[in-house]
Design a protein around this motif. Structure first.
Motif, short mmCIF file in Angstrom:
data_model
loop_
_atom_site.label_atom_id
_atom_site.label_comp_id
_atom_site.label_asym_id
_atom_site.label_seq_id
_atom_site.Cartn_x
_atom_site.Cartn_y
_atom_site.Cartn_z
N HIS A 152 0.86 -1.19 0.00
CA HIS A 152 0.00 0.00 0.00
C HIS A 152 0.89 1.24 0.00
CE1 HIS A 152 -3.95 1.94 0.81
NE2 HIS A 152 -3.20 2.86 1.41
N PRO A 153 1.15 1.83 -1.17
CA PRO A 153 2.12 2.93 -1.24
C PRO A 153 1.57 4.31 -0.91
CG PRO A 153 1.37 2.37 -3.44
CD PRO A 153 0.71 1.38 -2.50
N GLY A 154 0.28 4.45 -0.79
CA GLY A 154 -0.32 5.77 -0.67
C GLY A 154 -0.54 6.24 0.76
N SER A 155 -0.90 7.50 0.85
CA SER A 155 -1.28 8.14 2.11
C SER A 155 -1.89 9.48 1.75
CB SER A 155 -0.07 8.35 3.03
OG SER A 155 -0.42 9.16 4.14
N VAL A 157 -1.40 12.07 3.33
CA VAL A 157 -0.37 13.05 3.63
C VAL A 157 0.87 12.72 2.80
CG1 VAL A 157 1.06 14.07 5.43
CG2 VAL A 157 -1.28 13.33 5.96
N GLU A 158 1.23 13.59 1.89
CA GLU A 158 2.34 13.34 0.97
C GLU A 158 3.63 13.01 1.69
OE1 GLU A 158 3.90 12.89 -2.87
OE2 GLU A 158 1.82 13.42 -2.37
N ALA A 159 3.91 13.70 2.80
CA ALA A 159 5.17 13.50 3.51
C ALA A 159 5.29 12.12 4.13
CB ALA A 159 5.34 14.57 4.59
N LYS A 160 4.17 11.40 4.24
CA LYS A 160 4.19 10.07 4.83
C LYS A 160 4.48 8.98 3.79
CE LYS A 160 0.94 10.75 8.70
NZ LYS A 160 -0.29 10.20 9.31
N ARG A 161 4.67 9.35 2.53
CA ARG A 161 4.83 8.35 1.48
C ARG A 161 6.31 8.01 1.24
NH1 ARG A 161 0.65 10.20 -3.38
NH2 ARG A 161 -1.28 10.01 -2.15
N TRP A 162 6.64 6.76 1.45
CA TRP A 162 7.94 6.26 1.00
C TRP A 162 7.95 6.39 -0.52
CZ3 TRP A 162 9.66 0.62 0.10
CH2 TRP A 162 11.05 0.48 0.30
N PRO A 163 9.08 6.70 -1.14
CA PRO A 163 9.11 6.93 -2.60
C PRO A 163 8.52 5.76 -3.39
CG PRO A 163 11.15 7.68 -1.61
CD PRO A 163 10.39 6.98 -0.51
N ALA A 164 7.75 6.11 -4.42
CA ALA A 164 7.06 5.10 -5.22
C ALA A 164 8.03 4.14 -5.90
CB ALA A 164 6.17 5.78 -6.26
N ASP A 165 9.20 4.64 -6.33
CA ASP A 165 10.15 3.75 -7.00
C ASP A 165 10.70 2.70 -6.05
OD1 ASP A 165 11.59 5.66 -5.56
OD2 ASP A 165 13.23 5.76 -7.02
N ARG A 166 10.77 3.04 -4.76
CA ARG A 166 11.23 2.05 -3.79
C ARG A 166 10.13 1.03 -3.49
NH1 ARG A 166 15.18 5.29 0.47
NH2 ARG A 166 16.09 6.67 -1.10
N PHE A 167 8.89 1.50 -3.46
CA PHE A 167 7.79 0.53 -3.32
C PHE A 167 7.79 -0.44 -4.51
CE2 PHE A 167 5.33 3.01 -0.07
CZ PHE A 167 5.01 1.94 0.75
N VAL A 181 1.76 -10.50 -4.90
CA VAL A 181 1.68 -9.11 -4.49
C VAL A 181 0.48 -8.43 -5.16
CG1 VAL A 181 2.86 -6.88 -4.46
CG2 VAL A 181 4.18 -9.00 -4.18
N VAL A 182 -0.27 -7.69 -4.36
CA VAL A 182 -1.30 -6.79 -4.88
C VAL A 182 -1.01 -5.39 -4.34
CG1 VAL A 182 -3.06 -8.60 -5.06
CG2 VAL A 182 -2.91 -7.24 -2.97
N VAL A 183 -1.42 -4.39 -5.10
CA VAL A 183 -1.17 -3.00 -4.74
C VAL A 183 -2.50 -2.32 -4.49
CG1 VAL A 183 0.02 -0.87 -5.35
CG2 VAL A 183 0.86 -3.05 -6.24
N THR A 184 -2.69 -1.81 -3.29
CA THR A 184 -3.97 -1.23 -2.91
C THR A 184 -3.85 0.30 -2.79
OG1 THR A 184 -3.45 -1.60 -0.56
CG2 THR A 184 -4.72 -3.30 -1.70
N GLY A 185 -5.00 0.92 -2.67
CA GLY A 185 -5.05 2.37 -2.52
C GLY A 185 -6.46 2.87 -2.75
N SER A 229 3.09 -1.13 4.31
CA SER A 229 2.45 0.16 4.06
C SER A 229 3.14 1.25 4.85
CB SER A 229 0.96 0.11 4.42
OG SER A 229 0.76 0.30 5.80
N GLY A 230 2.75 2.47 4.55
CA GLY A 230 3.20 3.59 5.36
C GLY A 230 2.33 3.73 6.59
#
Length: 309
Positions: A152-155, A157-167, A181-185, A229-230
Motif C-alpha cells: 500500500h504505497p499511498g497516504s 499526507v504526501e510527507a508520509k509516502r515512501w518513494p514510489a520507485d522504492r515501493f 503481491v497486490v497493490v492497494t489504494g 504500508s506507510g
C-alpha cells in the motif's frame, strides 16, 4: 443516547476501538451513536457495539437534529472546535479545554500514543478501557484472493509516502521470492498504484486501488500473508487482524501511532528526517533517504520469521 465524535479516517477509527468498546461495556443499556464519515460504515460494523452511525464529515453545527444526547464523548480532538460542536449535550466527556468553556477532564498530552490517549480520557471519567482490545470482527471472505502480500504505497499526507520507485523495487523483489503481491489504494491513488505495479513488473490485475470498498479492503487484509504500508489506515487494519506487517513511519513517530510494541510480527521502520518548522518534534519527509529497500526486506524476513516460530 451516548454520542461519540470521531469524524476522521480509518486509522483514527481503528485506534479508537478500545475506547468505543469501553463505552459500550460501561453503558450496556444506552444507545451508542458514532458521529463519523458515512464511508466508514463497513468498518464501524466490524468494530461492533455501535448502534448507529451518524454521518458527520466536519466540525460544523451539532450533528444531531432532535434532542441533544445525554452524554457526548469527544474522541476527535482536544478542542476547542470539537468541544463546541458537542456543547449542547447534557454532559461532555472530553479533555480539559478552557477556551471552549470545558474545565473538566484530564490535560492533553501531545506525545501520547493515540490508543492510550482515549483510554486515559475514559479512565479519568471512571470508565475502564483496555488498550489491547484492538481486534476487529473478521469480514466475509468475499471475492478477493486470500494469502496475498498487500503493498500500500499511498497516504493522504504526501510527507508520509515512501518513494514510489522504492515501493516498486520492493514489490518486484517480493514477487521474485514467491509473494503474490497486490497493490492497494484509494480511487485517487490508482495512478500511483498502477505506477508501482508497472515498475515491479506485476500484471494490471494486481492493482486493486480504487477497486475495493472499505469492507473488502478489510477482508483482503484479514486474509493476507503480509502487509507493507506507510503510516496509514491499512497498517492499522493489519494490527487489528494480527497480520504480519512492515510499517514505514516518516515523519510522525511510531510512538504516537504505531502498533503495540509487544507484537513482534508487526515491524516498524522510522525515517524521521529533520524537524519540521511548522510542527516541532515532527520530522520532514527528507528522512526517507535513510530507508533503503534492503532494510525493508530485512524487516519482512523478521516479521515472517516470528510467525513461523
Amino acid at each position: 443516547m451516548i454520542l461519540v465524535l470521531r469524524a476522521l479516517g480509518v486509522g483514527d477509527l481503528a485506534t479508537a476501538v478500545p475506547a468505543l468498546r469501553a463505552l459500550r461495556a460501561g453503558h450496556p443499556g444506552e444507545e451508542l451513536v458514532l458521529a463519523a464519515p458515512a464511508w466508514l460504515g463497513p468498518l464501524v460494523e466490524l468494530v461492533g457495539g455501535v448502534d448507529r452511525l451518524l454521518p458527520t464529515d466536519d466540525l460544523g453545527p451539532p450533528p444531531w437534529s432532535g434532542p441533544p444526547p445525554e452524554v457526548a464523548v469527544n474522541l476527535h480532538g482536544r478542542g476547542p472546535r470539537s468541544h463546541r460542536m458537542l456543547a449542547g449535550a447534557g454532559r461532555l466527556v472530553a479533555f480539559r479545554c478552557p477556551p471552549a468553556g470545558h474545565r473538566d477532564g484530564p490535560d492533553w498530552d501531545d506525545d501520547e500514543h493515540e490508543v492510550d490517549r482515549w483510554c486515559r480520557l475514559l479512565h479519568w471519567y471512571g470508565i475502564p478501557a483496555d488498550r489491547t482490545d484492538l481486534a476487529l470482527r473478521r469480514p466475509p471472505a468475499g471475492r478477493l484472493p486470500a494469502g496475498v502480500t498487500v503493498v500500500h504505497p499511498g497516504s493522504k499526507v504526501e510527507a508520509k509516502r515512501w518513494p514510489a520507485d522504492r515501493f516498486a523495487a520492493l514489490a518486484r523483489r517480493l514477487a521474485d521470492r514467491g509473494h503474490r503481491v497486490v497493490v492497494t489504494g484509494s480511487t485517487g491513488e490508482r495512478e500511483l498504484a498502477a505506477g508501482v505495479a508497472a515498475g515491479a513488473g506485476l500484471p494490471r490485475s494486481a492493482v486493486l486501488a480504487g477497486r475495493t470498498d472499505l469492507g473488502e479492503l478489510a477482508a483482503l487484509v484479514a486474509a493476507a500473508r503480509l502487509v507493507v504500508s506507510g503510516d496509514t489506515g491499512v497498517g492499522h487494519l493489519a494490527t487489528a487482524y494480527r497480520v504480519p506487517s512492515v510499517l514505514l513511519f516518516g515523519p510522525v513517530p511510531p510512538a504516537r501511532w504505531g502498533p503495540p510494541a509487544d507484537r513482534p510480527w508487526h515491524r516498524v521502520l522510522w525515517a524521521p528526517g529533520e524537524d519540521c518548522p511548522a510542527a516541532p518534534g515532527v520530522g520532514t519527509a527528507s528522512g526517507w533517504a535513510a530507508l533503503p529497500v534492503d532494510r525493508v526486506l530485512a524487516a519482512v524476513d523478521e516479521a515472517e520469521e516470528t510467525v513461523r516460530v
